[in-house]
Write a protein that holds these residues in place. Structure first.
Motif, PDB file in Angstrom:
ATOM      1  N   UNK A   1       0.815  -1.210   0.000  1.00  0.00           N
ATOM      2  CA  UNK A   1       0.000   0.000   0.000  1.00  0.00           C
ATOM      3  C   UNK A   1       0.853   1.265   0.000  1.00  0.00           C
ATOM      4  N   UNK A   2       1.924   1.255   0.782  1.00  0.00           N
ATOM      5  CA  UNK A   2       2.810   2.417   0.798  1.00  0.00           C
ATOM      6  C   UNK A   2       3.426   2.664  -0.564  1.00  0.00           C
ATOM      7  N   UNK A   3       3.853   1.599  -1.229  1.00  0.00           N
ATOM      8  CA  UNK A   3       4.428   1.731  -2.569  1.00  0.00           C
ATOM      9  C   UNK A   3       3.409   2.243  -3.583  1.00  0.00           C
ATOM     10  N   UNK A   4       2.193   1.709  -3.515  1.00  0.00           N
ATOM     11  CA  UNK A   4       1.142   2.188  -4.424  1.00  0.00           C
ATOM     12  C   UNK A   4       0.809   3.656  -4.173  1.00  0.00           C
ATOM     13  N   UNK A   5       0.730   4.043  -2.906  1.00  0.00           N
ATOM     14  CA  UNK A   5       0.439   5.440  -2.584  1.00  0.00           C
ATOM     15  C   UNK A   5       1.568   6.358  -3.042  1.00  0.00           C
ATOM     16  N   UNK A   6       2.801   5.930  -2.836  1.00  0.00           N
ATOM     17  CA  UNK A   6       3.935   6.741  -3.297  1.00  0.00           C
ATOM     18  C   UNK A   6       3.949   6.855  -4.820  1.00  0.00           C
ATOM     19  N   UNK A   7       3.691   5.752  -5.506  1.00  0.00           N
ATOM     20  CA  UNK A   7       3.656   5.788  -6.970  1.00  0.00           C
ATOM     21  C   UNK A   7       2.552   6.729  -7.454  1.00  0.00           C
ATOM     22  N   UNK A   8       1.386   6.635  -6.834  1.00  0.00           N
ATOM     23  CA  UNK A   8       0.277   7.514  -7.222  1.00  0.00           C
ATOM     24  C   UNK A   8       0.583   8.964  -6.884  1.00  0.00           C
ATOM     25  N   UNK A   9       1.204   9.201  -5.731  1.00  0.00           N
ATOM     26  CA  UNK A   9       1.561  10.560  -5.344  1.00  0.00           C
ATOM     27  C   UNK A   9       2.555  11.188  -6.307  1.00  0.00           C
ATOM     28  N   UNK A  10       3.562  10.425  -6.689  1.00  0.00           N
ATOM     29  CA  UNK A  10       4.552  10.955  -7.634  1.00  0.00           C
ATOM     30  C   UNK A  10       3.968  11.097  -9.042  1.00  0.00           C
ATOM     31  N   UNK A  11       3.035  10.221  -9.411  1.00  0.00           N
ATOM     32  CA  UNK A  11       2.348  10.378 -10.702  1.00  0.00           C
ATOM     33  C   UNK A  11       1.508  11.650 -10.703  1.00  0.00           C
ATOM     34  N   UNK A  12       0.873  11.924  -9.591  1.00  0.00           N
ATOM     35  CA  UNK A  12       0.086  13.148  -9.472  1.00  0.00           C
ATOM     36  C   UNK A  12       0.984  14.383  -9.511  1.00  0.00           C
ATOM     37  N   UNK A  13       2.132  14.297  -8.850  1.00  0.00           N
ATOM     38  CA  UNK A  13       3.101  15.399  -8.890  1.00  0.00           C
ATOM     39  C   UNK A  13       3.585  15.636 -10.310  1.00  0.00           C
ATOM     40  N   UNK A  14       3.879  14.563 -11.003  1.00  0.00           N
ATOM     41  CA  UNK A  14       4.346  14.660 -12.401  1.00  0.00           C
ATOM     42  C   UNK A  14       3.267  15.298 -13.287  1.00  0.00           C
ATOM     43  N   UNK A  15       2.033  14.884 -13.101  1.00  0.00           N
ATOM     44  CA  UNK A  15       0.933  15.461 -13.874  1.00  0.00           C
ATOM     45  C   UNK A  15       0.785  16.947 -13.557  1.00  0.00           C
ATOM     46  N   UNK A  16       0.910  17.309 -12.296  1.00  0.00           N
ATOM     47  CA  UNK A  16       0.816  18.705 -11.892  1.00  0.00           C
ATOM     48  C   UNK A  16       1.912  19.536 -12.558  1.00  0.00           C
ATOM     49  N   UNK A  17       3.119  18.976 -12.626  1.00  0.00           N
ATOM     50  CA  UNK A  17       4.241  19.686 -13.234  1.00  0.00           C
ATOM     51  C   UNK A  17       4.043  19.904 -14.731  1.00  0.00           C
ATOM     52  N   UNK A  18       3.276  19.038 -15.357  1.00  0.00           N
ATOM     53  CA  UNK A  18       3.006  19.181 -16.790  1.00  0.00           C
ATOM     54  C   UNK A  18       1.651  19.837 -17.042  1.00  0.00           C
ATOM     55  N   UNK A  19       1.085  20.419 -15.984  1.00  0.00           N
ATOM     56  CA  UNK A  19      -0.180  21.152 -16.082  1.00  0.00           C
ATOM     57  C   UNK A  19      -1.335  20.285 -16.567  1.00  0.00           C
ATOM     58  N   UNK A  20      -1.366  19.058 -16.072  1.00  0.00           N
ATOM     59  CA  UNK A  20      -2.475  18.161 -16.400  1.00  0.00           C
ATOM     60  C   UNK A  20      -2.972  17.522 -15.106  1.00  0.00           C
ATOM     61  N   UNK A  21      -3.947  16.658 -15.243  1.00  0.00           N
ATOM     62  CA  UNK A  21      -4.556  15.991 -14.100  1.00  0.00           C
ATOM     63  C   UNK A  21      -4.436  14.485 -14.302  1.00  0.00           C
ATOM     64  N   UNK A  22      -4.004  13.778 -13.269  1.00  0.00           N
ATOM     65  CA  UNK A  22      -3.910  12.328 -13.339  1.00  0.00           C
ATOM     66  C   UNK A  22      -5.092  11.716 -12.597  1.00  0.00           C
ATOM     67  N   UNK A  23      -6.139  11.367 -13.355  1.00  0.00           N
ATOM     68  CA  UNK A  23      -7.311  10.735 -12.750  1.00  0.00           C
ATOM     69  C   UNK A  23      -6.981   9.334 -12.257  1.00  0.00           C
ATOM     70  N   UNK A  24      -6.054   8.662 -12.935  1.00  0.00           N
ATOM     71  CA  UNK A  24      -5.644   7.328 -12.507  1.00  0.00           C
ATOM     72  C   UNK A  24      -4.978   7.397 -11.133  1.00  0.00           C
ATOM     73  N   UNK A  25      -4.094   8.374 -10.936  1.00  0.00           N
ATOM     74  CA  UNK A  25      -3.419   8.521  -9.643  1.00  0.00           C
ATOM     75  C   UNK A  25      -4.425   8.824  -8.542  1.00  0.00           C
ATOM     76  N   UNK A  26      -5.345   9.716  -8.789  1.00  0.00           N
ATOM     77  CA  UNK A  26      -6.343  10.077  -7.785  1.00  0.00           C
ATOM     78  C   UNK A  26      -7.252   8.893  -7.455  1.00  0.00           C
ATOM     79  N   UNK A  27      -7.602   8.116  -8.454  1.00  0.00           N
ATOM     80  CA  UNK A  27      -8.423   6.920  -8.232  1.00  0.00           C
ATOM     81  C   UNK A  27      -7.656   5.891  -7.407  1.00  0.00           C
TER      82      UNK A  27
END
Length: 120
Positions: A37-63
């Protein structure tokens, strides 16, 4: 507030909790759940950060963040009601309930378009 601001520390806490559970009690279940769970949360958190940096939204990460928090809330809540031990089950259940509420709020209020940056 963007979700990765809370998801990355939450993922680190879940990961650390699993490792601590293994070190203190030799619980492979704690290690597997914490790393999983920690690994999945970290992966999703960093995916969300990456999406934010590219001015987009990661619905997969949020889900993924939402599903992990809900599953941890239910599993650890059930474990707390069985054992009545606040540490770690009650604490993780409460933290996961708070995070679930935050993620559901973010999903409900998320703008459904990609944020664009105009050139100056």
């Amino acid at each position: 507030m963007e979700d990765f601001y809370l998801t990355i520390p939450y993922g680190l806490l879940v990961l650390a909790g699993g490792i601590i559970g293994y070190v203190k009690r030799r619980s492979t279940a704690s290690l597997a759940a914490g790393v999983g769970f920690g690994g999945l949360l970290l992966a999703a958190g960093f995916a969300s950060l990456r999406a934010f940096q590219t001015h987009s939204i990661s619905y997969l990460a949020l889900t993924l963040e939402t599903v992990c928090a809900l599953v941890l809330m239910v599993l650890m809540g059930w474990r707390f009601f069985k054992s009545r031990k606040v540490m770690p089950a009650g604490l993780v259940a409460i933290l996961s309930a708070i995070m679930s509420g935050f993620y559901i709020y973010k999903m409900a209020t998320r703008k459904h378009h990609v944020i664009s940056v105009s050139s100056v």
